[in-house]
Design a protein around this motif. Structure first.
Motif, PDB file in Angstrom:
ATOM      1  N   GLU A 402       0.837  -1.204   0.000  1.00 33.53           N
ATOM      2  CA  GLU A 402       0.000   0.000   0.000  1.00 33.53           C
ATOM      3  C   GLU A 402       0.870   1.251   0.000  1.00 33.53           C
ATOM      4  N   GLN A 403       0.521   2.183  -0.873  1.00 38.42           N
ATOM      5  CA  GLN A 403       1.254   3.442  -0.998  1.00 38.42           C
ATOM      6  C   GLN A 403       0.276   4.600  -0.843  1.00 38.42           C
ATOM      7  N   GLU A 404       0.655   5.581  -0.039  1.00 44.04           N
ATOM      8  CA  GLU A 404      -0.162   6.788   0.115  1.00 44.04           C
ATOM      9  C   GLU A 404       0.624   7.985  -0.395  1.00 44.04           C
ATOM     10  N   ILE A 427      19.456   4.610  -5.725  1.00 39.96           N
ATOM     11  CA  ILE A 427      18.147   4.865  -6.341  1.00 39.96           C
ATOM     12  C   ILE A 427      17.059   4.894  -5.273  1.00 39.96           C
ATOM     13  N   SER A 428      17.377   5.429  -4.121  1.00 41.94           N
ATOM     14  CA  SER A 428      16.402   5.504  -3.031  1.00 41.94           C
ATOM     15  C   SER A 428      15.107   6.114  -3.547  1.00 41.94           C
ATOM     16  N   SER A 429      13.990   5.478  -3.193  1.00 31.66           N
ATOM     17  CA  SER A 429      12.711   5.879  -3.752  1.00 31.66           C
ATOM     18  C   SER A 429      11.642   5.868  -2.679  1.00 31.66           C
ATOM     19  N   ASN A 430      10.659   6.767  -2.814  1.00 31.62           N
ATOM     20  CA  ASN A 430       9.507   6.703  -1.928  1.00 31.62           C
ATOM     21  C   ASN A 430       8.391   5.864  -2.554  1.00 31.62           C
ATOM     22  N   GLY A 431       8.746   5.146  -3.644  1.00 34.52           N
ATOM     23  CA  GLY A 431       7.851   4.134  -4.190  1.00 34.52           C
ATOM     24  C   GLY A 431       8.270   2.772  -3.654  1.00 34.52           C
ATOM     25  N   PHE A 432       8.143   1.744  -4.490  1.00 34.77           N
ATOM     26  CA  PHE A 432       8.541   0.396  -4.087  1.00 34.77           C
ATOM     27  C   PHE A 432       9.624  -0.120  -5.028  1.00 34.77           C
ATOM     28  N   THR A 433      10.633  -0.773  -4.450  1.00 37.65           N
ATOM     29  CA  THR A 433      11.762  -1.309  -5.211  1.00 37.65           C
ATOM     30  C   THR A 433      11.755  -2.833  -5.117  1.00 37.65           C
ATOM     31  N   PHE A 434      11.901  -3.486  -6.262  1.00 38.39           N
ATOM     32  CA  PHE A 434      11.880  -4.941  -6.352  1.00 38.39           C
ATOM     33  C   PHE A 434      13.186  -5.415  -6.989  1.00 38.39           C
ATOM     34  N   VAL A 435      13.813  -6.425  -6.374  1.00 40.79           N
ATOM     35  CA  VAL A 435      15.132  -6.879  -6.802  1.00 40.79           C
ATOM     36  C   VAL A 435      15.105  -8.378  -7.080  1.00 40.79           C
ATOM     37  N   SER A 436      15.675  -8.771  -8.227  1.00 44.39           N
ATOM     38  CA  SER A 436      15.709 -10.185  -8.601  1.00 44.39           C
ATOM     39  C   SER A 436      16.884 -10.896  -7.942  1.00 44.39           C
ATOM     40  N   LEU A 559      -4.031  10.190  -2.191  1.00 41.78           N
ATOM     41  CA  LEU A 559      -4.223   9.020  -3.056  1.00 41.78           C
ATOM     42  C   LEU A 559      -3.723   7.790  -2.313  1.00 41.78           C
ATOM     43  N   ASN A 560      -4.537   6.753  -2.304  1.00 41.04           N
ATOM     44  CA  ASN A 560      -4.123   5.481  -1.722  1.00 41.04           C
ATOM     45  C   ASN A 560      -4.103   4.435  -2.836  1.00 41.04           C
ATOM     46  N   VAL A 561      -2.945   3.826  -3.051  1.00 38.28           N
ATOM     47  CA  VAL A 561      -2.782   2.809  -4.088  1.00 38.28           C
ATOM     48  C   VAL A 561      -2.401   1.488  -3.435  1.00 38.28           C
ATOM     49  N   LYS A 562      -3.091   0.429  -3.825  1.00 43.02           N
ATOM     50  CA  LYS A 562      -2.695  -0.930  -3.438  1.00 43.02           C
ATOM     51  C   LYS A 562      -2.127  -1.604  -4.681  1.00 43.02           C
ATOM     52  N   TRP A 563      -0.834  -1.930  -4.622  1.00 45.30           N
ATOM     53  CA  TRP A 563      -0.160  -2.636  -5.712  1.00 45.30           C
ATOM     54  C   TRP A 563      -0.192  -4.125  -5.388  1.00 45.30           C
ATOM     55  N   TYR A 564      -0.794  -4.926  -6.249  1.00 45.97           N
ATOM     56  CA  TYR A 564      -0.969  -6.351  -5.960  1.00 45.97           C
ATOM     57  C   TYR A 564       0.192  -7.183  -6.497  1.00 45.97           C
ATOM     58  N   ASN A 565       0.451  -8.276  -5.803  1.00 46.76           N
ATOM     59  CA  ASN A 565       1.649  -9.066  -6.080  1.00 46.76           C
ATOM     60  C   ASN A 565       1.526  -9.975  -7.309  1.00 46.76           C
ATOM     61  N   ASN A 566       0.398  -9.948  -8.007  1.00 47.54           N
ATOM     62  CA  ASN A 566       0.327 -10.638  -9.296  1.00 47.54           C
ATOM     63  C   ASN A 566       0.684  -9.698 -10.440  1.00 47.54           C
ATOM     64  N   SER A 567       1.123  -8.473 -10.103  1.00 42.47           N
ATOM     65  CA  SER A 567       1.659  -7.555 -11.105  1.00 42.47           C
ATOM     66  C   SER A 567       2.984  -8.114 -11.610  1.00 42.47           C
TER      67      SER A 567
END
Length: 575
Positions: A402-404, A427-436, A559-567
């Protein structure tokens, strides 16, 4: 009417006097006319420079360069280059520029005017009815625009570099209006040449972006913050979708089916408008499967692609093999098409692309066949430190992050996706970072990444970004490419479809930039997703109204965003 002809005569006389003062060697080598008037059947007048070599007799092929950046000195240089390479050099100004007495209207008249310039050339006694066009950015757009209604029989080829598409790459990208080109309309419309004093006032444009952002004013009031009306921006803001206004400027849909001349296009991985330049090629291939086209791609930005690259691009040391001579290849191509010459050596496949990090050129039969598989990676909610796992496994259970975002807060900005510099330590971010996971062997990313985000929001719309990096073994981040877009245009860039608050929605994105890079063993792929909120582009407050009319008054509820893990994203790779 008499006054009009008198004024044209005065202008012609002034330019003729200028030509008479040319250096003596030029007079001896060339036949120069820099005050040519081309009258169109529609009653308009365009101006042009025409240069021929004195030692070349009989009808000759012509190289045509059409541009909006009127500059007599540059026109002479372009036309001389063409003449020195065995062509009649013709540089034509778009309607309203230089010696033309018409008004200038960027993009709106070129589809008809360019065809008429070609027709005029074909009727000259020095023409052998073979014409090639070339040039970048607006000049690239002008070439495609001239093909909208029909292909002139004398036009044998076009060579567009980093071609613009109004309404797609600028002034907006994926339906988000950008500030990067805010001053451009003043630059090209304030006078018959270029308003460089205004355009080069970078302090003004930087202050404008900051002051507008901090003011919270609606985007259609940004010129009020600047205290200078911007009528062209206001005109463009009335077309937030890629509607008939934009479609009327270029070939659209089945109009590509009739384009049957050879095309050689140049573009760059870091060209801001690459999606525009390659849109033409994708549409040509779609509607005309037998089209004869070639594309050269490399680590170039918008200006670098037009000359063949620079050794150091945004602090990235470019592979030596990537440095080419765009104009030399252009005229080799002209010789190949119009003089039965040799095909340029670099064209060993329809698509020639430089593999960053491998220092070599690759070749493919189409853009879609640059890669041999797509690597699907899910944006999981499995946390590791301040990041999340970019997983090859589809999640077993649907959960979300969840991101606000408080649009009323102007003390901070959300990270912008633009790749400057290309290599970053953080690359510090106030979003979400995903690493493989780390790569067990080298892997080549080859093509344009796509994706499908699943999200729900408490409003009707939002703008977002997806950025793709290579995290190298030394811990530094190499930005590969990025996407910026508006959720409500995810399904059709021409028509807006608002989201339903609280409803889980799938947002596909595909209009992304192509890149080619060999990733090192031990590297990881990194994805950062975020909501756009910064001074560099429009702010979408999510009310569902025209975004250009929204202001900070619409920001009472975050704004409230829910990013789902099937993205997931899909990365094109060659193994």
């Amino acid at each position: 009417m008499k006054k009009l002809f008198l004024l044209l005569a005065i202008i012609s006389r002034c330019v003729t006097l200028y030509a008479q003062n040319l250096p003596q060697p030029d007079k001896e080598k060339y036949i120069i006319n820099d005050s040519v008037f081309i009258k169109t059947p529609q009653g308009h007048t365009l101006s042009a420079v025409v240069i021929r070599r004195r030692d070349m007799t009989g009808p000759q092929p012509a190289a045509l360069f059409v541009f909006i950046y009127s500059d007599t000195k540059r026109s002479l240089a372009e036309a001389k280059y063409s003449a020195d390479h065995g062509y009649v050099g013709v540089v034509a100004d778009v309607r309203g520029k230089r010696l033309s007495l018409d008004g200038v209207a960027p993009y709106e008249n070129d589809a008809t005017d360019v065809y008429e310039v070609i027709d005029w050339i074909s009727k000259q006694p020095w023409s052998n009815h073979k014409i090639g066009m070339y040039g970048g950015s607006y000049s690239g757009f002008a070439q495609w625009a001239g093909l909208k209604y029909k292909v002139h029989p004398a036009l044998k080829t076009i060579v567009p570099y980093v071609s613009a598409i109004p309404g797609m790459g600028l002034p907006m990208e994926n339906n988000v209006f950008l500030n990067a080109n805010y001053g451009w309309a003043f630059y090209v419309t304030n006078n018959k040449y270029l308003d460089t004093a205004t355009y080069n006032n970078q302090e003004r444009w930087q202050n404008l972006q900051t002051n507008w952002y901090q003011s919270g004013a609606a985007y259609n009031r940004i010129d009020s913050v600047d205290h200078a009306p911007n009528p062209w921006l206001q005109r463009w803001l009335k077309h937030p979708g890629f509607d008939s206004y934009w479609q009327s400027t270029i070939p659209y849909g089945h109009e590509y089916a009739k384009i049957n001349i050879p095309v050689l296009a140049f573009d760059g991985y870091y060209d801001d408008g690459q999606t525009s330049g390659l849109y033409y090629i994708r549409q040509l291939a779609k509607y005309n499967p037998k089209a004869n086209y070639y594309v050269i791609l490399g680590p170039y930005d918008h200006f670098g692609a037009q000359r063949g690259g620079v050794a150091n691009l945004r602090d990235y040391v470019v592979d030596s093999v990537a440095l080419i001579d765009t104009k030399r290849i252009t005229f080799e191509w002209f010789d190949y098409i119009m003089k039965n010459g040799k095909k340029p050596d670099i064209l060993k496949g329809r698509i020639s692309y430089e593999v960053m990090g491998a220092n070599r050129w690759g070749h493919a039969p189409s853009l879609d066949k640059m890669h041999n598989s797509m690597l699907r990676l899910y944006l999981s909610n499995v946390k590791k430190d301040d990041q999340f796992k970019l997983s090859a496994q589809k999640p077993a259970q649907l959960t979300s992050l969840e991101q606000e975002v408080d649009f009323a807060d102007r003390t901070t900005m959300n990270t912008f996706a633009y790749p400057y510099p290309i290599i970053q330590k953080d690359i510090s971010s106030n979003g979400f970072t995903f690493v493989s996971d780390s790569l067990k062997q080298a892997l080549i990313v080859n093509g344009a990444f796509i994706g499908r985000l699943t999200a729900s929001i408490n409003k009707k719309d939002f703008d977002y970004s997806v950025v793709l990096y290579e995290m190298m073994p030394n811990g530094e981040y190499f930005e590969l490419t990025y996407f910026v877009g508006r959720a409500s245009y995810s399904w059709d860039i021409s028509h807006r479809k608002l989201l339903q608050p609280g409803k889980i929605t799938t947002l596909p994105f595909s209009n992304t930039k192509i890149v080619s890079r060999q990733l090192q063993k031990g590297s990881r792929l990194v994805v950062v997703i975020n909501v756009n909120k910064n001074r560099f582009c429009q702010i979408n407050y999510g009310t569902g109204k025209d975004v250009s009319t929204e202001s900070i008054a619409d920001a009472q509820i975050p704004l409230n965003v829910k990013w789902y893990n099937n993205s997931f994203i899909e990365v094109p790779v060659s193994r």
